[in-house]
Motif scaffolding. Structure first.
Motif, PDB file in Angstrom:
ATOM      1  N   PRO A  35      18.857 -15.812   1.939  1.00  0.00           N
ATOM      2  CA  PRO A  35      19.922 -16.600   1.314  1.00  0.00           C
ATOM      3  C   PRO A  35      20.518 -17.592   2.303  1.00  0.00           C
ATOM      4  N   ALA A  36      20.677 -18.820   1.850  1.00  0.00           N
ATOM      5  CA  ALA A  36      21.377 -19.823   2.658  1.00  0.00           C
ATOM      6  C   ALA A  36      22.856 -19.486   2.580  1.00  0.00           C
ATOM      7  N   LEU A  37      23.462 -19.224   3.719  1.00  0.00           N
ATOM      8  CA  LEU A  37      24.847 -18.724   3.713  1.00  0.00           C
ATOM      9  C   LEU A  37      25.871 -19.821   3.959  1.00  0.00           C
ATOM     10  N   LEU A  71      14.111 -22.221   1.605  1.00  0.00           N
ATOM     11  CA  LEU A  71      14.813 -20.940   1.760  1.00  0.00           C
ATOM     12  C   LEU A  71      15.063 -20.361   0.379  1.00  0.00           C
ATOM     13  N   GLU A  72      14.612 -19.150   0.151  1.00  0.00           N
ATOM     14  CA  GLU A  72      14.824 -18.485  -1.139  1.00  0.00           C
ATOM     15  C   GLU A  72      15.568 -17.172  -0.885  1.00  0.00           C
ATOM     16  N   ALA A  73      16.655 -16.973  -1.648  1.00  0.00           N
ATOM     17  CA  ALA A  73      17.486 -15.779  -1.441  1.00  0.00           C
ATOM     18  C   ALA A  73      16.726 -14.496  -1.749  1.00  0.00           C
ATOM     19  N   THR A 120      23.189 -21.053  -8.861  1.00  0.00           N
ATOM     20  CA  THR A 120      23.947 -21.761  -7.826  1.00  0.00           C
ATOM     21  C   THR A 120      25.159 -20.939  -7.402  1.00  0.00           C
ATOM     22  N   ASP A 121      25.316 -20.785  -6.083  1.00  0.00           N
ATOM     23  CA  ASP A 121      26.461 -20.034  -5.557  1.00  0.00           C
ATOM     24  C   ASP A 121      27.431 -21.008  -4.885  1.00  0.00           C
ATOM     25  N   GLY A 122      28.202 -20.520  -3.940  1.00  0.00           N
ATOM     26  CA  GLY A 122      29.230 -21.366  -3.332  1.00  0.00           C
ATOM     27  C   GLY A 122      28.749 -22.161  -2.127  1.00  0.00           C
ATOM     28  N   PHE A 158      10.929 -23.654  -9.974  1.00  0.00           N
ATOM     29  CA  PHE A 158      10.103 -24.845 -10.240  1.00  0.00           C
ATOM     30  C   PHE A 158      10.623 -26.059  -9.466  1.00  0.00           C
ATOM     31  N   THR A 159      11.968 -26.246  -9.468  1.00  0.00           N
ATOM     32  CA  THR A 159      12.522 -27.434  -8.807  1.00  0.00           C
ATOM     33  C   THR A 159      12.162 -27.429  -7.322  1.00  0.00           C
ATOM     34  N   GLY A 160      12.510 -26.327  -6.658  1.00  0.00           N
ATOM     35  CA  GLY A 160      12.299 -26.269  -5.213  1.00  0.00           C
ATOM     36  C   GLY A 160      10.833 -26.317  -4.831  1.00  0.00           C
ATOM     37  N   GLY A 176      13.553 -26.379 -18.620  1.00  0.00           N
ATOM     38  CA  GLY A 176      13.294 -26.539 -17.185  1.00  0.00           C
ATOM     39  C   GLY A 176      11.847 -26.447 -16.750  1.00  0.00           C
ATOM     40  N   VAL A 177      10.947 -25.914 -17.587  1.00  0.00           N
ATOM     41  CA  VAL A 177       9.572 -25.801 -17.068  1.00  0.00           C
ATOM     42  C   VAL A 177       9.059 -27.209 -16.767  1.00  0.00           C
ATOM     43  N   GLY A 178       9.204 -28.091 -17.727  1.00  0.00           N
ATOM     44  CA  GLY A 178       8.792 -29.469 -17.490  1.00  0.00           C
ATOM     45  C   GLY A 178       9.793 -30.254 -16.667  1.00  0.00           C
ATOM     46  N   ALA A 230      15.358 -18.238 -12.831  1.00  0.00           N
ATOM     47  CA  ALA A 230      14.920 -18.488 -14.212  1.00  0.00           C
ATOM     48  C   ALA A 230      13.427 -18.782 -14.282  1.00  0.00           C
ATOM     49  N   SER A 231      12.877 -19.376 -13.211  1.00  0.00           N
ATOM     50  CA  SER A 231      11.477 -19.836 -13.300  1.00  0.00           C
ATOM     51  C   SER A 231      10.500 -18.700 -13.552  1.00  0.00           C
ATOM     52  N   GLY A 232      10.763 -17.545 -12.989  1.00  0.00           N
ATOM     53  CA  GLY A 232       9.864 -16.414 -13.200  1.00  0.00           C
ATOM     54  C   GLY A 232      10.185 -15.622 -14.452  1.00  0.00           C
ATOM     55  N   ARG A 233      11.138 -16.120 -15.256  1.00  0.00           N
ATOM     56  CA  ARG A 233      11.557 -15.341 -16.437  1.00  0.00           C
ATOM     57  C   ARG A 233      11.508 -16.157 -17.726  1.00  0.00           C
ATOM     58  N   THR A 234      11.138 -17.423 -17.654  1.00  0.00           N
ATOM     59  CA  THR A 234      11.269 -18.297 -18.822  1.00  0.00           C
ATOM     60  C   THR A 234      10.297 -17.895 -19.929  1.00  0.00           C
ATOM     61  N   GLY A 235      10.411 -18.623 -21.051  1.00  0.00           N
ATOM     62  CA  GLY A 235       9.405 -18.478 -22.099  1.00  0.00           C
ATOM     63  C   GLY A 235       8.107 -19.177 -21.702  1.00  0.00           C
ATOM     64  N   GLY A 236       8.185 -20.020 -20.692  1.00  0.00           N
ATOM     65  CA  GLY A 236       6.980 -20.729 -20.227  1.00  0.00           C
ATOM     66  C   GLY A 236       6.568 -21.875 -21.138  1.00  0.00           C
ATOM     67  N   GLN A 237       7.448 -22.274 -22.047  1.00  0.00           N
ATOM     68  CA  GLN A 237       7.111 -23.372 -22.958  1.00  0.00           C
ATOM     69  C   GLN A 237       7.325 -24.704 -22.241  1.00  0.00           C
ATOM     70  N   VAL A 238       6.304 -25.517 -22.212  1.00  0.00           N
ATOM     71  CA  VAL A 238       6.385 -26.825 -21.548  1.00  0.00           C
ATOM     72  C   VAL A 238       6.679 -27.851 -22.644  1.00  0.00           C
TER      73      VAL A 238
HETATM   74  C1  LIG Z   1      15.054 -16.323 -20.451  1.00  0.00           C
HETATM   75  C2  LIG Z   1      14.801 -17.798 -20.210  1.00  0.00           C
HETATM   76  C3  LIG Z   1      13.868 -18.470 -20.984  1.00  0.00           C
HETATM   77  C4  LIG Z   1      13.610 -19.824 -20.760  1.00  0.00           C
HETATM   78  N1  LIG Z   1      12.615 -20.433 -21.470  1.00  0.00           N
HETATM   79  C5  LIG Z   1      12.268 -21.713 -21.183  1.00  0.00           C
HETATM   80  C6  LIG Z   1      11.146 -22.312 -21.808  1.00  0.00           C
HETATM   81  O1  LIG Z   1      10.414 -21.679 -22.576  1.00  0.00           O
HETATM   82  N2  LIG Z   1      10.873 -23.609 -21.514  1.00  0.00           N
HETATM   83  C7  LIG Z   1      11.629 -24.334 -20.637  1.00  0.00           C
HETATM   84  O2  LIG Z   1      11.334 -25.509 -20.391  1.00  0.00           O
HETATM   85  N3  LIG Z   1      12.692 -23.764 -19.970  1.00  0.00           N
HETATM   86  C8  LIG Z   1      13.010 -22.485 -20.213  1.00  0.00           C
HETATM   87  N4  LIG Z   1      14.034 -21.890 -19.537  1.00  0.00           N
HETATM   88  C9  LIG Z   1      14.750 -22.676 -18.502  1.00  0.00           C
HETATM   89  C10 LIG Z   1      13.947 -22.744 -17.201  1.00  0.00           C
HETATM   90  O3  LIG Z   1      13.434 -21.482 -16.919  1.00  0.00           O
HETATM   91  C11 LIG Z   1      14.817 -23.208 -16.028  1.00  0.00           C
HETATM   92  O4  LIG Z   1      15.429 -24.434 -16.377  1.00  0.00           O
HETATM   93  C12 LIG Z   1      14.030 -23.413 -14.753  1.00  0.00           C
HETATM   94  O5  LIG Z   1      13.313 -22.261 -14.441  1.00  0.00           O
HETATM   95  C13 LIG Z   1      14.954 -23.787 -13.600  1.00  0.00           C
HETATM   96  O6  LIG Z   1      14.178 -23.808 -12.414  1.00  0.00           O
HETATM   97  P1  LIG Z   1      14.901 -23.991 -11.024  1.00  0.00           P
HETATM   98  O7  LIG Z   1      13.858 -23.986  -9.987  1.00  0.00           O
HETATM   99  O8  LIG Z   1      15.794 -25.188 -11.059  1.00  0.00           O
HETATM  100  O9  LIG Z   1      15.877 -22.732 -10.884  1.00  0.00           O
HETATM  101  P2  LIG Z   1      15.534 -21.179 -10.715  1.00  0.00           P
HETATM  102  O10 LIG Z   1      14.166 -20.851 -11.131  1.00  0.00           O
HETATM  103  O11 LIG Z   1      16.650 -20.416 -11.355  1.00  0.00           O
HETATM  104  O12 LIG Z   1      15.559 -20.979  -9.140  1.00  0.00           O
HETATM  105  C14 LIG Z   1      16.748 -21.021  -8.392  1.00  0.00           C
HETATM  106  C15 LIG Z   1      16.518 -20.142  -7.164  1.00  0.00           C
HETATM  107  O13 LIG Z   1      17.548 -20.418  -6.222  1.00  0.00           O
HETATM  108  C16 LIG Z   1      17.754 -19.231  -5.488  1.00  0.00           C
HETATM  109  N5  LIG Z   1      19.040 -19.336  -4.792  1.00  0.00           N
HETATM  110  C17 LIG Z   1      20.279 -19.429  -5.331  1.00  0.00           C
HETATM  111  N6  LIG Z   1      21.198 -19.539  -4.341  1.00  0.00           N
HETATM  112  C18 LIG Z   1      20.523 -19.501  -3.169  1.00  0.00           C
HETATM  113  C19 LIG Z   1      20.920 -19.560  -1.795  1.00  0.00           C
HETATM  114  N7  LIG Z   1      22.210 -19.674  -1.427  1.00  0.00           N
HETATM  115  N8  LIG Z   1      19.960 -19.486  -0.836  1.00  0.00           N
HETATM  116  C20 LIG Z   1      18.649 -19.382  -1.177  1.00  0.00           C
HETATM  117  N9  LIG Z   1      18.225 -19.317  -2.459  1.00  0.00           N
HETATM  118  C21 LIG Z   1      19.147 -19.380  -3.439  1.00  0.00           C
HETATM  119  C22 LIG Z   1      17.690 -18.136  -6.530  1.00  0.00           C
HETATM  120  O14 LIG Z   1      17.399 -16.886  -5.948  1.00  0.00           O
HETATM  121  C23 LIG Z   1      16.587 -18.646  -7.459  1.00  0.00           C
HETATM  122  O15 LIG Z   1      15.342 -18.050  -7.197  1.00  0.00           O
HETATM  123  C24 LIG Z   1      14.336 -20.530 -19.745  1.00  0.00           C
HETATM  124  C25 LIG Z   1      15.270 -19.857 -18.965  1.00  0.00           C
HETATM  125  C26 LIG Z   1      15.506 -18.502 -19.178  1.00  0.00           C
HETATM  126  C27 LIG Z   1      16.492 -17.795 -18.312  1.00  0.00           C
END
Ligand SMILES: Cc1cc2nc3c(=O)[nH]c(=O)nc-3n(C[C@H](O)[C@H](O)[C@H](O)COP(=O)(O)OP(=O)(O)OC[C@H]3O[C@@H](n4cnc5c(N)ncnc54)[C@H](O)[C@@H]3O)c2cc1C
Length: 424
Positions: free
Chosen positions: A204-206, A54-56, A237-239, A35-37, A365-367, A63-71
């Motif tokens: 992956p960004a190396l 860049l997505e690894a 987040t990695d190194g 969601f952030t990116g 994180g969804v919102g 987390a974005s594709g696995r959340t509960g989806g609650q906003v």
């Molecule tokens: C099971 C679960 C349930 C949740 N339920 C809720 C909910 O109901 N409501 C809510 O508001 N929040 C929920 N959350 C939290 C929410 O999902 C996250 O806060 C949000 O998805 C974070 O989004 P993001 O884009 O910051 O990170 P992410 O979606 O985690 O994306 C980070 C991406 O960075 C990539 N990446 C990492 N390192 C590199 C690299 N070196 N080079 C390139 N790519 C890289 C990864 O592959 C990943 O795809 C839940 C989280 C989980 C795990």
């Protein structure tokens, strides 16, 4: 042990993208396509900025594709607390911004016609103890005094809205809702692509290094040079940037979804389409999906690889709340990393000149990631930090980080005990 994510089985088609295979030069480079990116990429592309992501793995793989989806609007702290912590001016702007994430998410969905089963039918926070009921009602009052569309819910109304009499009452936030999260993040990515953003998957960004006034990010088969880089990798987040990983503690959250529930059995469960997360310290969160399944989430074991054998905690929750589903099997099980911060506030960091990060959404994180993605885009476009409705800070790695896992485990046990004692 198998893990299968409900969202992958029912999502909108994935975006068309390939790995980075040549050198590129853009204005802004984003690492991570959650969601952030994707929100940052969309916001930048709409302003005519040349942007690449860049997505690894794949879009929404984290987390974005696995959340509960609650906003869910708001942060862990109540509006009154935020204003006390950050001062009347910044605190009030944070409250306003965090309270408006429903408008942010559902506004994007509408403007870009994102097909993601979006439902804005409110969020319930039911209380499992008298102490947490008092706190929930204080929170509701704190929002209500600021004119938010929220309201207290008494015990019998809560039982009706949830379909269980397990709780003592609580409050309802009508600004909230839920989405099919993988479809939502794919929709953001597609809208960003249509607006001109380049998205590279399996890339992956190396390494990240300075090249004069610019940054260079290297992948296996090419590199991207950009004036600004936004790191959007949250719990994954990695190194790539030394120390950033140590600013968040990844905790595993686990969900399971039942088979679609027949109307006769399920019509009393969340009949008005709310999402819900309760006041437990190790909370239970639940909702229905577009096909009538019940999705139940809660804490998971610390392992990455979690599947059907790890469902004990959520099975207990389902059996207690909805005993009529005792024999209804789970069809999907999955887990992912929730990035927690020590101060329970998401972090918007300036790491260096032209290098920014947003992470640590503490399960909201969804919102909040959608919002902070846009705020990262603002910063990359030169909006001064003082005009951002969120604190822009330097990175502060957690002291004693190698021990945080141990502390987190101890805290989990302590929270479980307190939840149990408090419920009595
Ligand atoms: C099971 C679960 C349930 C949740 N339920 C809720 C909910 O109901 N409501 C809510 O508001 N929040 C929920 N959350 C939290 C929410 O999902 C996250 O806060 C949000 O998805 C974070 O989004 P993001 O884009 O910051 O990170 P992410 O979606 O985690 O994306 C980070 C991406 O960075 C990539 N990446 C990492 N390192 C590199 C690299 N070196 N080079 C390139 N790519 C890289 C990864 O592959 C990943 O795809 C839940 C989280 C989980 C795990």
């Amino acid at each position: 042990m198998t893990s299968s994510c409900l969202w992958a089985s029912s999502a909108a088609p994935d975006v068309q993208a390939t790995a980075l295979q040549a050198d590129r030069a853009v204005d802004v480079l984003i690492v991570g396509a959650g969601f952030t990116g994707c929100a940052a990429a969309l916001s930048l592309a709409l302003r005519g900025v040349r942007v690449a992501v860049l997505e690894a793995k794949t879009v929404g793989w984290g987390a974005s594709g696995r959340t509960g989806g609650q906003v869910i609007p708001g942060l862990k702290y109540d509006p009154d607390e935020l204003e006390a912590m950050f001062g009347a001016e910044l605190g009030a702007r944070m409250v306003q911004a965090a309270g408006a994430v429903g408008d942010e998410v559902f506004g994007l969905i509408e403007r870009h016609a994102i097909d993601c089963d979006a439902q804005r039918k409110g969020w319930l926070q039911p209380a499992y103890s008298t102490r947490s009921l008092d706190l929930a009602l204080q929170r509701c009052d704190s929002w209500q005094r600021r004119g938010a569309n929220v309201g207290a819910v008494d015990r019998s109304r809560m039982a009706q809205l949830l379909g269980t009499d397990h709780y003592l009452g609580g409050w309802e936030d009508r600004r909230a809702g839920h989405v099919q999260p993988l479809s939502y993040v794919r929709g953001l990515a597609l809208a960003a692509q249509r607006a001109g953003a380049e998205i590279y998957i399996n890339s992956p960004a190396l390494s990240l290094s300075q090249q004069g006034a610019k940054w260079q990010v290297a992948c296996a088969q090419g590199a991207v040079v950009a004036a600004q880089v936004l790191i959007a990798t949250n719990g994954y987040t990695d190194g790539l940037w030394p120390g950033l990983r140590r600013t968040v503690v990844p905790m595993m959250s686990y969900q399971a979804a039942t088979v679609p529930i027949a109307a006769a059995l399920g019509q009393s469960i969340l009949p008005e389409g709310h999402a819900a997360s309760d006041t437990r310290r190790l909370l239970w969160y639940f909702r229905r999906d577009a096909h009538g399944r019940l999705i139940m989430g809660g804490r998971g074991p610390y392992r990455e690889d979690q599947g059907a054998d790890d469902d004990q905690h959520v099975r207990t929750a389902v059996n207690r709340l909805f005993p009529q589903l005792r024999n209804t099997p789970f069809e999907f099980h999955w887990a992912g990393r929730v990035a927690m911060t020590q101060d329970h506030i998401p972090h918007l960091n300036q790491l260096e000149q032209g290098l920014w990060a947003a992470l640590g959404y503490n399960g909201r994180g969804v919102g909040m990631a959608t919002l902070l993605g846009r705020l990262l885009a603002d910063l990359a476009c030169g909006v001064p930090a003082k005009d951002i409705p969120f604190p822009v800070t330097s990175m502060r790695p957690i002291v004693g980080y190698p021990f945080t896992r141990l502390v987190a485990r101890a805290l989990t046990n302590y929270y479980r005990l307190r939840d149990t004692l408090e419920a009595r």
